[in-house]
Write an enzyme that holds these catalytic residues in place. Structure first.
Site, PDB file in Angstrom:
ATOM      1  N   SER A   1       0.841  -1.131   0.156  1.00  0.00           N
ATOM      2  CA  SER A   1       0.163  -0.185   0.124  1.00  0.00           C
ATOM      3  C   SER A   1       0.755   1.379  -0.143  1.00  0.00           C
ATOM      4  O   SER A   1       1.588   1.691  -0.837  1.00  0.00           O
ATOM      5  CB  SER A   1      -0.847   0.009   1.164  1.00  0.00           C
ATOM      6  OG  SER A   1      -1.891   1.010   1.349  1.00  0.00           O
ATOM      7  N   HIS A   2       0.715   2.014   1.146  1.00  0.00           N
ATOM      8  CA  HIS A   2       1.481   3.310   1.290  1.00  0.00           C
ATOM      9  C   HIS A   2       2.918   3.187   1.737  1.00  0.00           C
ATOM     10  O   HIS A   2       3.376   4.161   1.968  1.00  0.00           O
ATOM     11  CB  HIS A   2       0.567   4.246   1.841  1.00  0.00           C
ATOM     12  CG  HIS A   2       0.166   3.432   3.305  1.00  0.00           C
ATOM     13  ND1 HIS A   2      -0.714   2.586   3.413  1.00  0.00           N
ATOM     14  CD2 HIS A   2       0.633   3.866   4.383  1.00  0.00           C
ATOM     15  CE1 HIS A   2      -0.803   2.318   4.648  1.00  0.00           C
ATOM     16  NE2 HIS A   2       0.092   2.905   5.300  1.00  0.00           N
TER      17      HIS A   2
ATOM     18  N   ASP B   1      -2.305   6.676  -3.190  1.00  0.00           N
ATOM     19  CA  ASP B   1      -0.969   5.750  -2.626  1.00  0.00           C
ATOM     20  C   ASP B   1      -0.583   4.767  -3.404  1.00  0.00           C
ATOM     21  O   ASP B   1      -1.053   4.727  -4.631  1.00  0.00           O
ATOM     22  CB  ASP B   1      -1.558   5.244  -1.306  1.00  0.00           C
ATOM     23  CG  ASP B   1      -2.570   4.165  -1.692  1.00  0.00           C
ATOM     24  OD1 ASP B   1      -3.130   3.988  -2.363  1.00  0.00           O
ATOM     25  OD2 ASP B   1      -2.714   3.228  -0.592  1.00  0.00           O
TER      26      ASP B   1
ATOM     27  N   ASP C   1      -0.868   1.561  -4.171  1.00  0.00           N
ATOM     28  CA  ASP C   1      -1.801   0.720  -4.827  1.00  0.00           C
ATOM     29  C   ASP C   1      -3.166   1.343  -5.267  1.00  0.00           C
ATOM     30  O   ASP C   1      -4.249   0.717  -5.564  1.00  0.00           O
ATOM     31  CB  ASP C   1      -2.182  -0.592  -3.949  1.00  0.00           C
ATOM     32  CG  ASP C   1      -2.634  -0.171  -2.612  1.00  0.00           C
ATOM     33  OD1 ASP C   1      -2.676   0.752  -2.070  1.00  0.00           O
ATOM     34  OD2 ASP C   1      -3.696  -0.907  -2.005  1.00  0.00           O
TER      35      ASP C   1
ATOM     36  N   ASP D   1      -5.739   2.913  -3.542  1.00  0.00           N
ATOM     37  CA  ASP D   1      -6.981   2.946  -2.923  1.00  0.00           C
ATOM     38  C   ASP D   1      -7.088   4.144  -2.006  1.00  0.00           C
ATOM     39  O   ASP D   1      -8.334   4.494  -1.632  1.00  0.00           O
ATOM     40  CB  ASP D   1      -7.125   1.630  -2.220  1.00  0.00           C
ATOM     41  CG  ASP D   1      -5.926   1.175  -1.155  1.00  0.00           C
ATOM     42  OD1 ASP D   1      -5.195   2.201  -1.067  1.00  0.00           O
ATOM     43  OD2 ASP D   1      -6.088   0.275  -0.478  1.00  0.00           O
ATOM     44  N   ARG D   2      -6.010   4.974  -1.901  1.00  0.00           N
ATOM     45  CA  ARG D   2      -6.040   6.219  -0.880  1.00  0.00           C
ATOM     46  C   ARG D   2      -6.148   7.374  -1.885  1.00  0.00           C
ATOM     47  O   ARG D   2      -5.731   7.599  -2.896  1.00  0.00           O
ATOM     48  CB  ARG D   2      -4.868   6.177  -0.059  1.00  0.00           C
ATOM     49  CG  ARG D   2      -4.754   5.144   1.023  1.00  0.00           C
ATOM     50  CD  ARG D   2      -3.920   5.162   2.002  1.00  0.00           C
ATOM     51  NE  ARG D   2      -3.755   4.459   3.118  1.00  0.00           N
ATOM     52  CZ  ARG D   2      -3.340   4.422   4.335  1.00  0.00           C
ATOM     53  NH1 ARG D   2      -2.625   5.691   4.435  1.00  0.00           N
ATOM     54  NH2 ARG D   2      -3.320   3.600   5.094  1.00  0.00           N
TER      55      ARG D   2
ATOM     56  N   LYS E   1     -11.589   0.674  -1.065  1.00  0.00           N
ATOM     57  CA  LYS E   1     -11.633   2.014  -1.087  1.00  0.00           C
ATOM     58  C   LYS E   1     -11.145   2.354  -2.609  1.00  0.00           C
ATOM     59  O   LYS E   1     -10.361   1.477  -3.128  1.00  0.00           O
ATOM     60  CB  LYS E   1     -10.807   2.780  -0.178  1.00  0.00           C
ATOM     61  CG  LYS E   1      -9.330   2.403   0.079  1.00  0.00           C
ATOM     62  CD  LYS E   1      -9.185   2.732   1.520  1.00  0.00           C
ATOM     63  CE  LYS E   1      -7.571   2.263   1.856  1.00  0.00           C
ATOM     64  NZ  LYS E   1      -7.470   1.485   3.349  1.00  0.00           N
TER      65      LYS E   1
HETATM   66  C1  G1P Z   1      -3.893   1.966   8.209  1.00  0.00           C
HETATM   67  C2  G1P Z   1      -5.091   2.840   8.428  1.00  0.00           C
HETATM   68  C3  G1P Z   1      -6.479   2.193   8.097  1.00  0.00           C
HETATM   69  C4  G1P Z   1      -6.532   1.398   6.908  1.00  0.00           C
HETATM   70  C5  G1P Z   1      -5.262   0.545   6.947  1.00  0.00           C
HETATM   71  C6  G1P Z   1      -5.166   0.126   5.311  1.00  0.00           C
HETATM   72  O1  G1P Z   1      -4.201   0.976   9.217  1.00  0.00           O
HETATM   73  O2  G1P Z   1      -5.186   3.625   9.642  1.00  0.00           O
HETATM   74  O3  G1P Z   1      -7.615   3.067   8.441  1.00  0.00           O
HETATM   75  O4  G1P Z   1      -7.754   0.636   6.734  1.00  0.00           O
HETATM   76  O5  G1P Z   1      -4.151   1.318   7.067  1.00  0.00           O
HETATM   77  O6  G1P Z   1      -5.011   0.876   4.534  1.00  0.00           O
HETATM   78  P1  G1P Z   1      -3.223   0.871  10.519  1.00  0.00           P
HETATM   79  O7  G1P Z   1      -1.784   1.136  10.220  1.00  0.00           O
HETATM   80  O8  G1P Z   1      -3.818   2.271  11.358  1.00  0.00           O
HETATM   81  O9  G1P Z   1      -3.596  -0.389  11.359  1.00  0.00           O
HETATM   82 ZN    ZN Z   2      -3.352   1.542  -0.325  1.00  0.00          ZN
END
Ligand code: G1P
Ligand code: ZN
Length: 553
Positions: A123-124, A287, A289, A291-292, A386
């Site tokens: 992801s990010h 981000d 992938d 989704d953000r 998302k």
């Molecule tokens: C984080 C975000 C959460 C999101 C997740 C996946 O998780 O806070 O809202 O669903 O990434 O993108 P966390 O690191 O807080 O567990």
């Molecule tokens: Zn992501």
């Protein structure tokens, strides 16, 4: 287009493991570890074996496969194709160069009635040999695998002593093609067209295009990650934004060294352009992938919790939602801005734990149309993830319909609904022991806080959030500590489930000011009281050794 590789009856073999990898506990978004960890012999294969032994319907089923293009993507695709063939899949659908955003994968799973999908992404988190890699499993509804399925996969990893794979050379996936590997078909498709078709069904592209062509310049930052090719085609080719509107548009294995997280810290270049510059009227970033999303206007940052509220309040501007919304949902740490809108619209608003999977049942049973998280995630029932670019188009559609600026839209919103000042403070790379001790200490203190004063108000409720799923009656406990105050303010604390180094402590702060109050304060100032109170109560600076958070949103 269809080619059969010479060795079309590949040899299947079994690899014995010395001992199982017992650290493969998937977090909120699958198994996420350093790239180095994934490069250890048999590490990736073990987790994939556990998936194939657990996911229902593997024999004769179709699987969607792709990722955000980070370092390790191509190798993992090869491994999963070879293991999928050994496990009796009928078909794997992958995309050119294995580039597939998370929402686009969700769409493909649903469209092709697949048994699920494997998305390769952290992801990010940063990528590259020194960054992170991840394996995320989505189920047949297109959404993140359920808690019970991930638990079963994890249990399987604990006892795994071998895995099955076929002997096969790497297959080229740089163009649309079809291959046979024994009895399995591998289809390489263009991963972008289906997604664009879906967006065209939801939005009025002509209206957006004509608006942005009339003195409403936009900038989109793909942060060298997966949304680049999608955004280029949609924003530049179809909506006719000028070439160069999409910045950092080529997915790179290490994201060009940047951290593909669309927030004010990691997408600073774009944020500066909008907040300090005078050229662009709208800015957005997604981000790793896809989704953000982060939304910016000229001199205006849109807090993600507010974004969900604004989309909800203006949803009828979008053709697909013109007849209204079934309901909405937000994660617990997300501000109550959307609750106020839902209340006025007379629709239900659900509060779920952090993580997109908790929206799945509500979306599947048609109880909600929109949902979102404070962590820059917004989505709808069009997929089960998302969706970053969808949110960007949603914003552009509202602005096009209302013919106003982001700043005006926000002011109108607060003038009507009041403002939920909101901020998230992240303390990253804290020693795990200190973070757990801090959390446990505060949890023990919670019952005694009720009735006592906290800043300018009094604590009315203090607990560890738990969620009873209204659809399957499952109970999920321990989802974050909450301190709710009499004046509607709130502080919540969680430990991240997605970090890979030490622990990340997240502190969520929220204060409501009614529409006749001061609506244009700096959020950190508006929340100052709550910030200093939670710091002294939970001993955050003392126990983390950090005088300020690593990231403030
Ligand atoms: C984080 C975000 C959460 C999101 C997740 C996946 O998780 O806070 O809202 O669903 O990434 O993108 P966390 O690191 O807080 O567990
Ligand atoms: Zn992501």
């Amino acid at each position: 287009m269809s080619s059969s590789i010479a060795n079309s009856q590949p040899r299947e073999y079994v690899v014995k493991l010395g001992s199982p990898f017992t650290d493969q506990k998937p977090g909120t978004s699958g198994l996420r570890k350093s790239s180095k960890q994934f490069e250890k012999p048999h590490y990736l294969e073990s987790f994939v074996e556990a998936i194939f032994r657990t996911l229902p319907g593997v024999q004769g089923g179709t699987l969607v496969l792709g990722g955000d293009g980070r370092y390790g993507n191509r190798r993992a695709i090869d491994v999963i194709i070879r293991m999928g063939a050994a496990h009796g899949l009928r078909k794997i659908i992958t995309t050119i160069d294995g580039i597939l955003s998370t929402p686009a994968a969700s769409n493909l799973i649903r469209k092709h009635n697949a048994i699920g999908g494997i998305i390769l992404s952290a992801s990010h988190n940063s990528g590259g040999p020194d960054g992170d890699f991840g394996v995320k499993l989505n189920g047949a509804n297109g959404g993140p695998a359920s808690e019970s399925l991930t638990n079963r996969i994890y249990e399987k990893t604990q006892v795994l002593d071998e895995y099955k794979i076929i002997d096969y050379p790497s297959i080229p996936i740089d163009s649309v093609a079809k291959y046979s590997l024994g009895s399995m078909t591998l289809e390489v498709i263009d991963g972008i067209v289906d997604y664009i078709e879906l967006m065209q069904k939801i939005f009025d592209f002509d209206q957006i295009s004509s608006f942005i062509s009339k003195d409403f310049p936009i900038a989109f930052d793909a942060l060298n990650a997966v949304t680049g090719p999608y955004a280029k085609r949609i924003l530049e080719n179809m909506l006719h934004a000028p070439e160069g509107t999409v910045r950092n548009s080529v997915p790179l294995e290490d994201f060009g060294g940047c951290h593909p997280d669309p927030n004010l810290t990691y997408a600073k270049e774009l944020a500066d352009l909008l907040l300090e510059g005078n050229v662009y009227s709208f800015g957005a970033a997604c981000d790793g992938d896809g989704d953000r999303n982060m939304i910016l206007g000229k001199a205006c940052f849109v807090n993600p919790s507010d974004s969900l509220a604004v989309l909800t309040a203006n949803s009828t501007c979008v053709p697909a939602y013109s007849s209204g919304l079934a309901g909405v949902a937000r994660s617990m740490p997300t501000s109550a801005a959307v609750d106020v809108v839902a209340n006025e619209l007379g629709i239900s608003c659900f509060e779920t734990p952090t993580g997109w999977k908790f929206f799945g049942n509500l979306l599947d049973t048609g109880q909600i149309t929109l949902c979102g998280e404070e962590s820059f995630g917004t989505g709808s029932d069009h997929v089960r993830e998302k969706d970053g670019l969808w949110a960007v188009l949603f914003w552009l559609q509202i602005l096009a319909k209302k013919k106003c600026s982001v700043q005006d839209l926000m002011s109108q919103h607060w003038n009507h609904f009041g403002r939920h000042y909101y901020s998230r403070h992240d303390y990253e790379e804290v020693s795990s022991q200190s973070a757990y001790e801090l959390y446990e200490r505060l949890e023990v203190m919670l019952p005694s806080l009720i009735g006592s004063s906290f800043g300018k108000s009094v604590v009315t409720q203090a607990d560890n959030f738990s969620y009873l799923d209204p659809v399957d009656s499952s109970l999920t406990k321990g989802q974050g500590l909450r301190i709710l105050l009499e004046d509607g303010s709130r502080v919540a604390l969680r430990l991240s489930g997605t970090g890979t180094k030490g622990a990340t402590l997240r502190v969520y702060l929220e204060r409501f000011v009614a529409s006749n109050g001061d609506l244009h304060l700096d959020p950190q100032r508006a929340l100052f009281d709550l910030i200093s109170n939670i710091d002294s109560l939970a001993e955050i600076s003392k126990r983390t050794g950090m005088t300020r958070p690593s990231v403030i949103t």
